[in-house]
Design an enzyme around this catalytic site. Sequence first.
Site, short mmCIF file in Angstrom:
data_model
loop_
_atom_site.label_atom_id
_atom_site.label_comp_id
_atom_site.label_asym_id
_atom_site.label_seq_id
_atom_site.Cartn_x
_atom_site.Cartn_y
_atom_site.Cartn_z
N CYS A 71 0.83 -1.21 0.00
CA CYS A 71 0.00 0.00 0.00
C CYS A 71 0.87 1.26 0.00
O CYS A 71 1.80 1.38 0.81
CB CYS A 71 -0.90 -0.02 1.24
SG CYS A 71 -1.92 1.44 1.36
N CYS A 77 -0.80 5.73 7.19
CA CYS A 77 -2.13 5.28 7.60
C CYS A 77 -2.04 4.37 8.84
O CYS A 77 -1.11 3.58 8.97
CB CYS A 77 -2.76 4.52 6.43
SG CYS A 77 -4.40 3.88 6.80
N CYS A 80 -3.01 -0.49 9.01
CA CYS A 80 -2.15 -1.69 9.07
C CYS A 80 -0.87 -1.35 9.82
O CYS A 80 -0.47 -0.20 9.88
CB CYS A 80 -1.70 -2.11 7.67
SG CYS A 80 -3.01 -2.53 6.57
N CYS A 158 -7.65 0.18 -0.39
CA CYS A 158 -7.20 -0.36 0.90
C CYS A 158 -7.07 -1.87 0.75
O CYS A 158 -8.03 -2.55 0.37
CB CYS A 158 -8.18 -0.01 2.00
SG CYS A 158 -7.72 -0.82 3.53
N GLN A 285 -17.66 -11.46 13.50
CA GLN A 285 -16.23 -11.54 13.16
C GLN A 285 -15.98 -10.87 11.81
O GLN A 285 -16.69 -11.14 10.85
CB GLN A 285 -15.79 -13.01 13.09
CG GLN A 285 -15.92 -13.76 14.41
CD GLN A 285 -14.87 -13.36 15.44
OE1 GLN A 285 -13.95 -12.60 15.16
NE2 GLN A 285 -15.03 -13.85 16.65
N TYR A 314 -20.71 -14.45 26.10
CA TYR A 314 -20.30 -13.32 25.24
C TYR A 314 -20.63 -13.73 23.80
O TYR A 314 -19.76 -13.82 22.94
CB TYR A 314 -18.82 -12.99 25.39
CG TYR A 314 -18.38 -12.81 26.82
CD1 TYR A 314 -18.43 -11.56 27.42
CD2 TYR A 314 -17.95 -13.89 27.58
CE1 TYR A 314 -18.05 -11.38 28.74
CE2 TYR A 314 -17.57 -13.73 28.91
CZ TYR A 314 -17.62 -12.48 29.48
OH TYR A 314 -17.25 -12.31 30.78
N GLU A 335 -25.41 -12.55 26.25
CA GLU A 335 -24.80 -11.44 25.51
C GLU A 335 -25.39 -10.13 26.02
O GLU A 335 -26.60 -10.04 26.26
CB GLU A 335 -25.07 -11.63 24.00
CG GLU A 335 -24.98 -10.41 23.13
CD GLU A 335 -23.59 -9.77 23.06
OE1 GLU A 335 -22.60 -10.49 22.96
OE2 GLU A 335 -23.54 -8.53 23.12
N ASP A 383 -15.97 -15.92 24.92
CA ASP A 383 -15.36 -15.13 23.86
C ASP A 383 -15.49 -13.66 24.25
O ASP A 383 -16.22 -12.88 23.63
CB ASP A 383 -16.10 -15.42 22.53
CG ASP A 383 -15.46 -14.73 21.33
OD1 ASP A 383 -14.41 -14.09 21.50
OD2 ASP A 383 -16.02 -14.84 20.23
N CYS A 410 -9.20 -12.17 22.08
CA CYS A 410 -8.57 -11.26 21.12
C CYS A 410 -7.47 -10.46 21.81
O CYS A 410 -6.99 -9.46 21.26
CB CYS A 410 -9.62 -10.33 20.50
SG CYS A 410 -10.59 -9.45 21.72
#
Length: 460
Positions: A71, A77, A80, A158, A285, A314, A335, A383, A410
């Site tokens: 890119c 930017c 990333c 992008c 996701q 979750y 949730e 999760d 995550c």
Amino acid sequence: MKKNEEYDIEIVDNGVNFEGIAKKEGIIIFVDEAIIGEECKIQILKVNSSHAYGKIKQILADSNYRQEPVCEVFKRCGGCSCQHINYNFILNLKTKIVENSLRKQGVVYDKLSSCIGMGLPYYYRNKVQYPVRMDSNNNTKLGFYAKRSHEVIENVCCYIQDRIIDMVAKDIFSRIIALGFNGYDEISFSGDIRHIMIRRGYHTSEIMVVLVVNNKSLLNDNRFISLTNDLVKKNEKVKSVVLNLNENNTNEILGEKQKIIYGENYITDYIGDYKYYISSKSFFQVNTSQAEVLYNVLKEGLELNKKEILFDLYSGVGSIGIFLSDSVKEVYGIEIEEEAVKMANMNIKLNNVENAEYITGSVEDRLEEFKNRKIKPDVIVVDPPRKGLDDKSIEYIIEFKPRKIGYVSCNPATLARDLKSLSKMYDIKEIIPVDMFPQTSHCEVVCILELKEKLKNEFV
Ligand SMILES: C[S@@+](CC[C@H](N)C(=O)[O-])C[C@H]1O[C@@H](n2cnc3c(N)ncnc32)[C@H](O)[C@@H]1O
């Protein structure tokens, strides 16, 4: 060590955001875009008591893993962070980030697998939120935030977004400019449009457009009707157009109030054989093909059987529980977002799942209800968001004493912290990082825990 001084240093490691790490005079120096093993001439940007920040002036000896970013705005930017590093090496670094987090907490485990990557680690994001901003010359811009700032960097293509989303966004942007709308100004809080959010089903190609406006009166502005008519005429896959009102001076993208101007407040997509309704506000996701990999890794690790009860905590729109529903007797999910639970209950019907129930509320508050109803899980999947599990939820989980726990995380740091608490009763059998976010330093991990042998036959 002082600001602006220059040093020749060796990069000894890469940190959790892939920043290069060097040591000089007992001080740790973080150097953006430097890769382990490289020798660089750096300039010091800032010095604190224990660490400093530097930037590369010249690479004296470069890494075999350095590559040209695809890119052209990569350096500016903030979207990333590692296009300059070979993808296989990134996967090694992600595995190492997980290993380091576990080591810091002293977590003992049987196996850490290598991070599972994508064949083509580009064009994967199925949801994009573009800021629309007014610059200092009163020009409206569409793009992404620059690194560590809210300046908007425009770009032509992008490389981590779904290509069609990128094209639709640019088309909408030129239409809103032609209709006389302007972008949001974060200093004066003025302007019409704050964000364009687009979701596109990876398997269905269905498109949802959410235009986040800054003023209540815009909810009734007829220009949005003509824009929508044009969009739908041009692209039959546009199934939902929503106006979202956000008048708050915060970094939150979506506000509470919404007005549907075309279709419904959802689109559909598949993970594996299951079809899901996904609404504007519910979590789904962002990398659909890797989500399928992740869910299969989880399913394999849990070794479910049809006599078992599964908790999906979750649960978002119920994607994990529904994906696993045909392998167990019953599924119960919790949730916090009401709209996501509404989608989860619609998803149960959509997939003819008759053994699942989803309830709204926080895990820490609503697990009690299942306990009172004497519903005892054999397997629990959690999760949670980045902050991980709270003490109260961990206590409940331990009290339920499930045979296995599947922890989807995550954030390796909070995962390691929580595994330490859970490992008093559970053996950590396998940890499998799955690359859900190629070209960024984000790291997703599946972890399979099994009740310790000596506790299996203990009466609860
Ligand atoms: C990482 S997402 C996982 C969603 C889902 N399992 C999936 O794979 O799509 C985390 C979810 O937890 C929800 N959440 C956050 N805090 C919560 C809490 N205290 N109790 C219940 N849900 C919560 C969020 O709204 C979000 O949907």
